[in-house]
Scaffold this motif. Structure first.
Motif, PDB file in Angstrom:
ATOM      1  N   PRO A 210       0.780  -1.249   0.000  1.00  0.00           N
ATOM      2  CA  PRO A 210       0.000   0.000   0.000  1.00  0.00           C
ATOM      3  C   PRO A 210       0.806   1.290   0.000  1.00  0.00           C
ATOM      4  CG  PRO A 210      -1.047  -1.590   1.430  1.00  0.00           C
ATOM      5  CD  PRO A 210       0.265  -2.194   1.010  1.00  0.00           C
ATOM      6  N   ARG A 211       1.894   1.340   0.748  1.00  0.00           N
ATOM      7  CA  ARG A 211       2.632   2.605   0.847  1.00  0.00           C
ATOM      8  C   ARG A 211       3.307   2.983  -0.471  1.00  0.00           C
ATOM      9  NH1 ARG A 211       6.260   3.605   4.759  1.00  0.00           N
ATOM     10  NH2 ARG A 211       4.974   2.521   6.264  1.00  0.00           N
ATOM     11  N   SER A 212       3.395   2.039  -1.400  1.00  0.00           N
ATOM     12  CA  SER A 212       4.093   2.304  -2.657  1.00  0.00           C
ATOM     13  C   SER A 212       3.205   2.182  -3.885  1.00  0.00           C
ATOM     14  CB  SER A 212       5.286   1.338  -2.806  1.00  0.00           C
ATOM     15  OG  SER A 212       6.236   1.567  -1.805  1.00  0.00           O
ATOM     16  N   PHE A 213       1.903   1.988  -3.695  1.00  0.00           N
ATOM     17  CA  PHE A 213       1.038   1.771  -4.851  1.00  0.00           C
ATOM     18  C   PHE A 213       0.584   3.090  -5.468  1.00  0.00           C
ATOM     19  CE2 PHE A 213      -3.063   0.696  -6.880  1.00  0.00           C
ATOM     20  CZ  PHE A 213      -2.605  -0.253  -7.765  1.00  0.00           C
TER      21      PHE A 213
ATOM     22  N   TRP B  36      -4.067  -8.786  -2.894  1.00  0.00           N
ATOM     23  CA  TRP B  36      -3.615  -9.034  -1.523  1.00  0.00           C
ATOM     24  C   TRP B  36      -2.951  -7.740  -1.052  1.00  0.00           C
ATOM     25  CZ3 TRP B  36       1.805 -11.507  -1.338  1.00  0.00           C
ATOM     26  CH2 TRP B  36       2.415 -11.256  -0.099  1.00  0.00           C
ATOM     27  N   LEU B  37      -3.441  -7.208   0.063  1.00  0.00           N
ATOM     28  CA  LEU B  37      -2.908  -5.975   0.622  1.00  0.00           C
ATOM     29  C   LEU B  37      -1.908  -6.293   1.724  1.00  0.00           C
ATOM     30  CD1 LEU B  37      -6.162  -3.833   1.067  1.00  0.00           C
ATOM     31  CD2 LEU B  37      -4.779  -4.157  -0.994  1.00  0.00           C
ATOM     32  N   SER B  38      -0.676  -5.840   1.580  1.00  0.00           N
ATOM     33  CA  SER B  38       0.265  -5.888   2.692  1.00  0.00           C
ATOM     34  C   SER B  38      -0.271  -5.003   3.822  1.00  0.00           C
ATOM     35  CB  SER B  38       1.651  -5.444   2.229  1.00  0.00           C
ATOM     36  OG  SER B  38       2.209  -6.403   1.336  1.00  0.00           O
TER      37      SER B  38
ATOM     38  N   ASP C  13       8.647  -1.602  10.868  1.00  0.00           N
ATOM     39  CA  ASP C  13       8.902  -2.645   9.860  1.00  0.00           C
ATOM     40  C   ASP C  13       7.803  -2.591   8.816  1.00  0.00           C
ATOM     41  OD1 ASP C  13       9.951  -4.808   8.474  1.00  0.00           O
ATOM     42  OD2 ASP C  13       8.992  -6.297   9.774  1.00  0.00           O
ATOM     43  N   ALA C  14       7.565  -1.402   8.291  1.00  0.00           N
ATOM     44  CA  ALA C  14       6.612  -1.193   7.199  1.00  0.00           C
ATOM     45  C   ALA C  14       5.248  -1.801   7.487  1.00  0.00           C
ATOM     46  CB  ALA C  14       7.182  -1.740   5.894  1.00  0.00           C
ATOM     47  N   GLY C  15       4.803  -1.705   8.735  1.00  0.00           N
ATOM     48  CA  GLY C  15       3.465  -2.160   9.086  1.00  0.00           C
ATOM     49  C   GLY C  15       3.373  -3.587   9.565  1.00  0.00           C
TER      50      GLY C  15
ATOM     51  N   THR D 136      21.996  -4.408  11.050  1.00  0.00           N
ATOM     52  CA  THR D 136      23.284  -4.987  10.640  1.00  0.00           C
ATOM     53  C   THR D 136      24.301  -3.915  10.280  1.00  0.00           C
ATOM     54  OG1 THR D 136      22.603  -5.175   8.318  1.00  0.00           O
ATOM     55  CG2 THR D 136      22.110  -7.055   9.761  1.00  0.00           C
ATOM     56  N   ALA D 137      24.007  -2.665  10.627  1.00  0.00           N
ATOM     57  CA  ALA D 137      24.913  -1.545  10.330  1.00  0.00           C
ATOM     58  C   ALA D 137      25.284  -1.502   8.846  1.00  0.00           C
ATOM     59  CB  ALA D 137      26.172  -1.628  11.195  1.00  0.00           C
ATOM     60  N   GLY D 138      24.321  -1.822   7.991  1.00  0.00           N
ATOM     61  CA  GLY D 138      24.518  -1.726   6.558  1.00  0.00           C
ATOM     62  C   GLY D 138      25.137  -2.940   5.914  1.00  0.00           C
ATOM     63  N   GLU D 139      25.500  -3.965   6.690  1.00  0.00           N
ATOM     64  CA  GLU D 139      26.078  -5.168   6.086  1.00  0.00           C
ATOM     65  C   GLU D 139      25.061  -5.828   5.156  1.00  0.00           C
ATOM     66  OE1 GLU D 139      27.973  -9.515   7.353  1.00  0.00           O
ATOM     67  OE2 GLU D 139      27.404  -8.075   8.901  1.00  0.00           O
ATOM     68  N   ARG D 140      23.799  -5.822   5.577  1.00  0.00           N
ATOM     69  CA  ARG D 140      22.710  -6.276   4.711  1.00  0.00           C
ATOM     70  C   ARG D 140      21.899  -5.048   4.323  1.00  0.00           C
ATOM     71  NH1 ARG D 140      19.470 -10.824   7.772  1.00  0.00           N
ATOM     72  NH2 ARG D 140      18.212 -10.627   5.865  1.00  0.00           N
ATOM     73  N   LEU D 141      21.680  -4.877   3.035  1.00  0.00           N
ATOM     74  CA  LEU D 141      21.009  -3.667   2.559  1.00  0.00           C
ATOM     75  C   LEU D 141      19.512  -3.678   2.837  1.00  0.00           C
ATOM     76  CD1 LEU D 141      22.763  -2.945  -0.841  1.00  0.00           C
ATOM     77  CD2 LEU D 141      23.158  -1.870   1.381  1.00  0.00           C
ATOM     78  N   GLY D 142      18.936  -4.864   2.933  1.00  0.00           N
ATOM     79  CA  GLY D 142      17.499  -4.915   3.159  1.00  0.00           C
ATOM     80  C   GLY D 142      16.710  -4.866   1.868  1.00  0.00           C
ATOM     81  N   ARG D 143      15.399  -4.604   2.009  1.00  0.00           N
ATOM     82  CA  ARG D 143      14.449  -4.833   0.931  1.00  0.00           C
ATOM     83  C   ARG D 143      13.868  -3.563   0.319  1.00  0.00           C
ATOM     84  NH1 ARG D 143      11.192  -8.071   5.281  1.00  0.00           N
ATOM     85  NH2 ARG D 143      12.054  -6.249   6.360  1.00  0.00           N
ATOM     86  N   ASP D 144      14.418  -2.422   0.671  1.00  0.00           N
ATOM     87  CA  ASP D 144      13.843  -1.174   0.169  1.00  0.00           C
ATOM     88  C   ASP D 144      13.875  -1.080  -1.355  1.00  0.00           C
ATOM     89  OD1 ASP D 144      13.214   0.157   2.687  1.00  0.00           O
ATOM     90  OD2 ASP D 144      15.385   0.250   2.995  1.00  0.00           O
TER      91      ASP D 144
END
Length: 566
Positions: free
Chosen positions: A35-38, A68-70, A79-81, A430-438
């Motif tokens: 939803p936040r990006s639609f 399906w709505l996140s 954590d984005a809802g 992780t202090a940037g070691e893992r970039l994540g899902r953005d």
């Protein structure tokens, strides 16, 4: 010639018979909305429920069965809802309950069901139930709704076990008791702001049954159940030396992970299935369950439990025909054993979009679940060709399909997103070691020449959009007959008209190992994952993954085609 091979019945190896059952969810196409990006209709730079409602007619053009709505519930949004503070309300950034009701009404007008995300493993630390647990103290009924334990070691200053968070770091946080002394530890398989519920507590069962009925009474078509394999933890909470996410690793098979896949979890879903079955309209449960091997995953979709579960083995398949063939065949055979449909998916809000994933040509040394500006960049031309080919092959398969918003536009990840904009807790823990899902969650481009590419009339966007997305905007692709959008529209229309979702699958032999070829009914679907062109079987070419995919009766590398057999 292949035409002569097709005359011989031995050339077809039946894997899956056509389905005589016609429940909608057995062959469904479900479109995931983040939803936040639609679409942002109120101009604050964050997508909202009104924006979704405004574009349901556009989604109906894709001939989908459901959205399906996140999560859109009230939440601190750490954590984005997925850190829910109130399961029976709408967060003000997304709108109101009245906006949700209007969405349901408009979706029904377009014959689209609305499936909502349910997050039963954990909630936000701001949830009133967790706040009550903190205030009530050790041994209280309130605290029993969560997983609190005394620490080990001198003064209890060591966590109760060695479990690690999915987002990095320990899965335990110590609290300060109401009297000001160092206190118990609580379990959080994800962020420290997301305490796990204790599903050994009858009060937790009662609370979620109330939540289910609240949304079913408002007309939802069902629930996608987040982390559906994690609710029950093994008695005694023993140490675990394997992966934090429970996936199998050397010496640590996922089936032994003490925080996942425990037998008692199935009683929960049996009770939920009874609730859904008491409502009209064929409401559904879909599990997000990271379970391997695929044969074990079918425990979640037995006749009295879930209707569907995500197929993560398919989602993560490499660009390698024998491996993909194995995933397809093992999935169909396993799910057929319990009378459940297989589902297929190529992208979602937790993984690198498949355009970028299939464009990666170099080994990525940095661990993580995103691609950053400092990483080798995907080959976009290769990625889009392979992504379109993989999509066409997937849409010809029998079973259910999940689409992730924007994949119909051929969107890649934002692989050069500046770190200062990142919001995923994985990046920060992780202090940037893992970039994540953005990178896979960037707001959609609707109009090429509009502010924020039409996502928001005010020009705001909670994550910046890549400049190159301008030529991928929906208005541009509508006018281009060879666009990715029009490939999706064509293939989804044919999938419906040919009833491929309820069809059969037989392998078409006579091709090299680098080619995946199957027959569904009288439609042959082929994907060339090799380096040489291969001949198509005789018949009518009804779809191909891009203009120029077929030349003089041959399917070129990194392309797919559908042929109606003579």
């Amino acid at each position: 010639m292949l035409s002569s091979v097709l005359d011989d019945s031995s050339a077809l190896t039946l894997v899956h018979p056509s389905s005589g059952d016609r429940e909608w969810w057995r062959s469904s196409v479900i479109y995931q909305i983040y939803p936040r990006s639609f679409r942002d209709l109120n101009g604050d730079g964050v997508g909202d429920l009104q924006g979704i409602t405004a574009e349901l007619a556009t989604l109906a053009e894709l001939d989908i069965d459901a959205v399906w709505l996140s999560p859109f519930y009230r939440s601190p949004q750490k954590d984005a809802g997925y850190d829910v503070a109130d399961y029976c309300s709408v967060d003000p950034i997304f709108g109101t309950l009245e906006d949700f009701d209007a969405l349901i009404t408009e979706a029904s007008r377009h014959h689209i069901r609305v499936i909502v995300d349910l997050v039963p493993n954990h909630c936000s630390d701001a949830h009133p139930l967790f706040q009550a647990a903190l205030a009530a103290g050790p041994g209280s009924p309130e605290r029993d709704m969560f997983i609190f334990r005394d620490g080990t070691g001198e003064n209890g200053d060591t966590p109760p076990n060695n479990w690690q968070s999915h987002f990095g770091g320990p899965a335990w946080t110590r609290i300060t008791e109401p009297d000001g002394t160092p206190g118990q530890w609580y379990l959080h398989l994800f962020d420290s702001s997301q305490p796990d519920f204790n599903w050994d507590s009858p009060a937790v069962h009662a609370e979620f049954e109330r939540i289910l009925r609240f949304w079913l009474d408002r007309g939802v078509g069902g629930f996608r159940v987040d982390v559906a394999h994690a609710l029950i933890k093994k008695t005694g909470l023993p140490d675990w030396g394997g992966r934090a996410d429970g996936s199998s690793s050397e010496g640590y098979p996922g089936s032994e992970a003490p925080m996942f896949g425990q037998p008692g979890i199935h009683d929960i879903y049996r009770s939920w299935r009874k609730i859904l079955d008491s409502y009209d309209g064929d409401r559904v449960l879909c599990a997000e369950a990271t379970i391997d091997p695929i044969e074990r995953l079918t425990d979640w979709v037995r006749a009295d439990e879930m209707h569907q579960t995500f197929n993560f083995a398919y989602l993560h398949h490499p660009w390698h025909a024998p491996a993909l063939r194995h995933v397809i065949e093992s999935s169909l055979r396993a799910f057929d054993q319990v009378g459940a449909p297989t589902t297929w998916v190529l992208s979602n809000h937790d993984v690198v979009r498949h355009v970028s994933r299939f464009g990666i040509t170099t080994h990525q040394d940095r661990p993580g679940d995103g691609i950053g500006a400092a990483d080798p960049q995907p080959d976009h031309g290769l990625g889009i060709s392979r992504a379109r080919a993989a999509t066409l092959l997937m849409l010809g398969l029998p079973g259910g399909v999940y689409l992730y918003q924007g994949e119909e536009l051929g969107l890649p990840d934002h692989t050069r997103l500046p770190d200062e904009f990142r919001q995923d807790p994985t990046f920060h823990r992780t202090a940037g070691e893992r970039l994540g899902r953005d990178g896979c969650r960037v707001p959609l481009p609707w109009t090429s020449e509009a502010p924020a590419l039409g996502f928001s009339a005010a020009g705001g966007s909670w994550l910046p959009q890549p400049e190159e997305w301008q030529h991928l905007a929906r208005d541009v692709q509508r006018q281009d007959r060879d666009s990715t959008l029009n490939l999706y529209r064509t293939a989804l229309d044919l999938r419906r008209k040919l009833d491929l979702g309820n069809g059969s699958l037989a392998w078409l032999t006579g091709y090299p190992d680098s080619v995946l070829a199957y027959v569904n009914g009288n439609i042959a679907a082929l994907m060339n994952m090799g380096s040489d062109a291969v001949p198509l079987p005789q018949g009518e070419l009804i779809a191909c993954s891009r203009n120029g995919a077929v030349y003089d009766g041959f399917l070129l590398p990194d392309n797919s085609a559908w042929v109606r057999l003579d």
